[in-house]
Design an enzyme around this catalytic site. Structure first.
Site, PDB file in Angstrom:
ATOM      1  N   TYR A   1      -2.122   6.136   0.805  1.00 27.74           N
ATOM      2  CA  TYR A   1      -3.269   5.313   1.413  1.00 27.74           C
ATOM      3  C   TYR A   1      -3.233   5.498   2.865  1.00 27.74           C
ATOM      4  O   TYR A   1      -4.393   5.327   3.313  1.00 27.74           O
ATOM      5  CB  TYR A   1      -2.883   3.990   0.758  1.00 27.74           C
ATOM      6  CG  TYR A   1      -4.012   2.944   1.242  1.00 27.74           C
ATOM      7  CD1 TYR A   1      -4.955   2.702   0.653  1.00 27.74           C
ATOM      8  CD2 TYR A   1      -3.850   1.914   2.568  1.00 27.74           C
ATOM      9  CE1 TYR A   1      -6.002   1.764   0.984  1.00 27.74           C
ATOM     10  CE2 TYR A   1      -4.723   1.298   2.652  1.00 27.74           C
ATOM     11  CZ  TYR A   1      -5.692   1.086   2.019  1.00 27.74           C
ATOM     12  OH  TYR A   1      -6.735   0.078   2.434  1.00 27.74           O
TER      13      TYR A   1
ATOM     14  N   MET B   1       0.831  -1.381   0.142  1.00 22.60           N
ATOM     15  CA  MET B   1      -0.049   0.074   0.210  1.00 22.60           C
ATOM     16  C   MET B   1       0.932   1.382  -0.108  1.00 22.60           C
ATOM     17  O   MET B   1       2.047   1.369   0.526  1.00 22.60           O
ATOM     18  CB  MET B   1      -0.815  -0.062   1.549  1.00 22.60           C
ATOM     19  CG  MET B   1      -1.854  -1.159   1.425  1.00 22.60           C
ATOM     20  SD  MET B   1      -2.629  -1.754  -0.357  1.00 22.60           S
ATOM     21  CE  MET B   1      -3.573  -0.353  -0.291  1.00 22.60           C
TER      22      MET B   1
ATOM     23  N   GLY C   1       0.811  -5.284   1.495  1.00 22.16           N
ATOM     24  CA  GLY C   1      -0.626  -5.092   0.910  1.00 22.16           C
ATOM     25  C   GLY C   1      -0.439  -5.928  -0.535  1.00 22.16           C
ATOM     26  O   GLY C   1      -1.404  -6.412  -1.065  1.00 22.16           O
TER      27      GLY C   1
ATOM     28  N   GLU D   1       4.864  -4.967   7.570  1.00 20.78           N
ATOM     29  CA  GLU D   1       3.906  -3.969   8.380  1.00 20.78           C
ATOM     30  C   GLU D   1       4.553  -4.137   9.751  1.00 20.78           C
ATOM     31  O   GLU D   1       4.638  -2.953  10.259  1.00 20.78           O
ATOM     32  CB  GLU D   1       2.499  -4.754   8.468  1.00 20.78           C
ATOM     33  CG  GLU D   1       1.676  -4.612   7.301  1.00 20.78           C
ATOM     34  CD  GLU D   1       1.929  -5.665   6.105  1.00 20.78           C
ATOM     35  OE1 GLU D   1       2.908  -6.421   6.047  1.00 20.78           O
ATOM     36  OE2 GLU D   1       1.063  -5.868   5.289  1.00 20.78           O
TER      37      GLU D   1
ATOM     38  N   TYR E   1     -22.476 -30.673  -7.117  1.00 19.77           N
ATOM     39  CA  TYR E   1     -23.166 -31.473  -8.162  1.00 19.77           C
ATOM     40  C   TYR E   1     -23.942 -30.234  -9.161  1.00 19.77           C
ATOM     41  O   TYR E   1     -24.230 -30.526 -10.094  1.00 19.77           O
ATOM     42  CB  TYR E   1     -24.125 -32.421  -7.304  1.00 19.77           C
ATOM     43  CG  TYR E   1     -23.368 -33.766  -7.114  1.00 19.77           C
ATOM     44  CD1 TYR E   1     -22.802 -34.524  -8.190  1.00 19.77           C
ATOM     45  CD2 TYR E   1     -23.418 -34.286  -6.153  1.00 19.77           C
ATOM     46  CE1 TYR E   1     -22.274 -35.468  -8.073  1.00 19.77           C
ATOM     47  CE2 TYR E   1     -22.745 -35.664  -5.790  1.00 19.77           C
ATOM     48  CZ  TYR E   1     -22.177 -36.293  -6.965  1.00 19.77           C
ATOM     49  OH  TYR E   1     -21.642 -37.286  -6.695  1.00 19.77           O
TER      50      TYR E   1
HETATM   51  N1  ACO Z   1       4.571   3.625  -0.114  1.00 25.59           N
HETATM   52  C1  ACO Z   1       4.661   4.941  -0.768  1.00 25.59           C
HETATM   53  N2  ACO Z   1       5.709   5.054  -1.234  1.00 25.59           N
HETATM   54  C2  ACO Z   1       6.513   4.245  -1.620  1.00 25.59           C
HETATM   55  C3  ACO Z   1       6.381   2.989  -1.245  1.00 25.59           C
HETATM   56  C4  ACO Z   1       5.333   2.498  -0.292  1.00 25.59           C
HETATM   57  N3  ACO Z   1       4.964   1.300   0.079  1.00 25.59           N
HETATM   58  N4  ACO Z   1       7.473   2.172  -1.444  1.00 25.59           N
HETATM   59  C5  ACO Z   1       8.431   2.780  -2.127  1.00 25.59           C
HETATM   60  N5  ACO Z   1       7.774   4.160  -2.309  1.00 25.59           N
HETATM   61  C6  ACO Z   1       8.551   5.275  -2.777  1.00 25.59           C
HETATM   62  C7  ACO Z   1       9.591   5.977  -1.884  1.00 25.59           C
HETATM   63  O1  ACO Z   1       8.992   6.829  -0.845  1.00 25.59           O
HETATM   64  C8  ACO Z   1      10.342   6.669  -2.950  1.00 25.59           C
HETATM   65  O2  ACO Z   1       9.703   8.152  -3.330  1.00 25.59           O
HETATM   66  P1  ACO Z   1      10.660   9.282  -3.671  1.00 25.59           P
HETATM   67  O3  ACO Z   1      11.335   8.848  -4.933  1.00 25.59           O
HETATM   68  O4  ACO Z   1       9.402  10.275  -3.895  1.00 25.59           O
HETATM   69  O5  ACO Z   1      11.507   9.524  -2.315  1.00 25.59           O
HETATM   70  C9  ACO Z   1      10.592   5.776  -4.111  1.00 25.59           C
HETATM   71  O6  ACO Z   1       9.172   4.953  -3.913  1.00 25.59           O
HETATM   72  C10 ACO Z   1      11.488   4.962  -4.380  1.00 25.59           C
HETATM   73  O7  ACO Z   1      11.640   4.382  -3.026  1.00 25.59           O
HETATM   74  P2  ACO Z   1      13.106   3.683  -2.451  1.00 25.59           P
HETATM   75  O8  ACO Z   1      12.899   3.414  -0.997  1.00 25.59           O
HETATM   76  O9  ACO Z   1      14.044   4.731  -2.772  1.00 25.59           O
HETATM   77  O10 ACO Z   1      13.445   2.458  -3.411  1.00 25.59           O
HETATM   78  P3  ACO Z   1      14.464   1.229  -3.189  1.00 25.59           P
HETATM   79  O11 ACO Z   1      14.773   0.709  -4.513  1.00 25.59           O
HETATM   80  O12 ACO Z   1      15.628   1.717  -2.609  1.00 25.59           O
HETATM   81  O13 ACO Z   1      13.643   0.416  -2.123  1.00 25.59           O
HETATM   82  C11 ACO Z   1      12.008  -0.801  -1.256  1.00 25.59           C
HETATM   83  C12 ACO Z   1      12.479  -0.443  -2.473  1.00 25.59           C
HETATM   84  C13 ACO Z   1      12.665  -1.839  -0.395  1.00 25.59           C
HETATM   85  C14 ACO Z   1      10.530  -1.370  -1.699  1.00 25.59           C
HETATM   86  C15 ACO Z   1      11.482   0.378  -0.246  1.00 25.59           C
HETATM   87  O14 ACO Z   1      11.037   1.359  -1.241  1.00 25.59           O
HETATM   88  C16 ACO Z   1      10.632   0.122   0.853  1.00 25.59           C
HETATM   89  O15 ACO Z   1      10.851  -0.371   1.939  1.00 25.59           O
HETATM   90  N6  ACO Z   1       9.079   0.425   0.622  1.00 25.59           N
HETATM   91  C17 ACO Z   1       8.319   0.289   1.249  1.00 25.59           C
HETATM   92  C18 ACO Z   1       7.983  -1.413   1.524  1.00 25.59           C
HETATM   93  C19 ACO Z   1       6.667  -1.572   2.513  1.00 25.59           C
HETATM   94  O16 ACO Z   1       6.812  -1.757   3.754  1.00 25.59           O
HETATM   95  N7  ACO Z   1       5.576  -1.956   2.181  1.00 25.59           N
HETATM   96  C20 ACO Z   1       4.462  -2.138   2.963  1.00 25.59           C
HETATM   97  C21 ACO Z   1       3.494  -1.083   2.998  1.00 25.59           C
HETATM   98  S1  ACO Z   1       2.292  -1.350   4.249  1.00 25.59           S
HETATM   99  C22 ACO Z   1       1.131  -2.215   3.296  1.00 25.59           C
HETATM  100  O17 ACO Z   1       1.402  -2.533   2.390  1.00 25.59           O
HETATM  101  C23 ACO Z   1      -0.236  -2.520   4.302  1.00 25.59           C
END
Ligand code: ACO
Length: 281
Positions: A76, A71, A121, A144, A240
């Protein structure tokens, strides 16, 4: 006849290729994090593809090096924190609307192609696809716990459905990342292959599915999803009834041709291959 024009989507790309609809979450700069806008568009994508004959199998994947980073933590969570309770419910309804309600019961077969990062998510649409294939190099995480929330958005339910109990509990509690290979070992995905072979392998599986009777294939997938939550008594009755409904409404009359070709013509063996469909369509 000209092909129907697709609506314009900003956050999702849809491409057709030989019966496969490649549906790509398309926010690579944000690692394909799922924002309210993307969720809304995915509802529209699924509604559109359901009735588009160019889509026989739907493949869900992500642009760039990510399947989806889960997410969108800004759009979100943080921004929606300011919304009214009804506003929050609306955003959640649109998210769950496609991530499992619509996708799990999409009438055509679906394959998740996990090309890279898959966090939080993103596990819900992953588990809602019928099949999932990951790149060995893909990285998964129930992250999370790493930022102080529980895996909601039906993630915990999705994980309980697919992963072994020991693996689910370990990864839910530790938030540790795991590879595509490990995802296959835990049965979260059906298999993993080197990233360079991922698209070829997914295409191969899609072709196997497209060789089947589509009407019956749809009934098989929907019945599987439904009976999992039924008692044996209720599911016996349901199956069935579903079986009868399926063959009586089958435009191809597969059941009859299958029997004729095996019992009368002796031209094929159901245990070993599909009945001959080319003259039955
Ligand atoms: N939500 C919002 N923005 C995000 C998310 C996210 N889940 N993941 C990445 N981004 C954004 C970053 O904020 C960044 O934005 P910016 O360029 O404007 O600063 C861009 O995407 C690139 O992210 P980086 O962290 O620089 O990319 P990197 O390749 O180094 O790392 C990774 C990738 C590991 C996926 C990292 O971005 C991360 O940990 N993201 C969050 C993952 C997460 O925990 N998701 C679960 C969310 S909770 C849920 O889903 C219920």
């Amino acid at each position: 006849m000209s092909e129907p024009t697709l609506p314009t989507w900003e956050n999702v790309k849809v491409e057709f290729e030989d019966g496969i609809a490649w549906v790509t979450l398309n926010r690579p700069d944000k690692r394909n994090a799922m924002s309210p806008a993307l969720n809304r568009e995915m509802m529209s994508v699924l509604d559109t593809l359901e009735v588009d004959d160019r889509c026989k199998v739907l493949v869900l994947t992500g642009a760039g090096d990510s399947f989806s980073a889960g997410m969108d933590i800004k759009e979100y969570f943080r921004e929606v924190d300011k919304a009214t309770p009804v506003g929050v419910m609306r955003v959640q309804r649109e998210s769950m609307g496609w991530q499992w309600r619509r996708l799990m019961f999409f009438p055509k077969p679906t394959i998740a192609m996990v090309n890279g990062w898959c966090f939080g998510g993103a596990f819900t649409p992953l588990v809602s696809c019928d099949l999932a294939v990951a790149a060995d190099e893909a990285m998964f995480g129930l992250s999370e716990i790493n930022w102080g929330i529980i895996p909601a958005g039906n993630v915990t339910r999705a994980v309980a459905e697919k992963m072994t109990q020991a693996d689910a509990q370990y990864y839910l509690l530790t938030g540790e990342q795991f590879s595509g290979k490990k995802a296959a070992e835990t049965r979260l995905v059906y298999e993993s292959v080197p990233r360079a072979q991922l698209r070829t392998r997914v295409t191969e599986i899609a072709r196997v599915l497209m060789a089947k009777n589509p009407h019956v294939l749809s009934a098989v997938k929907l019945a599987y999803r439904r009976v999992k939550d039924m008692s044996w008594d209720v599911s016996e009755d349901y199956l069935y009834a579903k079986a009868q409904q399926t063959y009586s409404t089958d435009p191809e009359q597969g059941r009859k041709h299958g029997m004729d070709q095996f019992l009368d013509e002796k031209s094929y063996r159901p245990g070993l291959q599909n009945y001959r469909r080319e003259d039955k369509k």
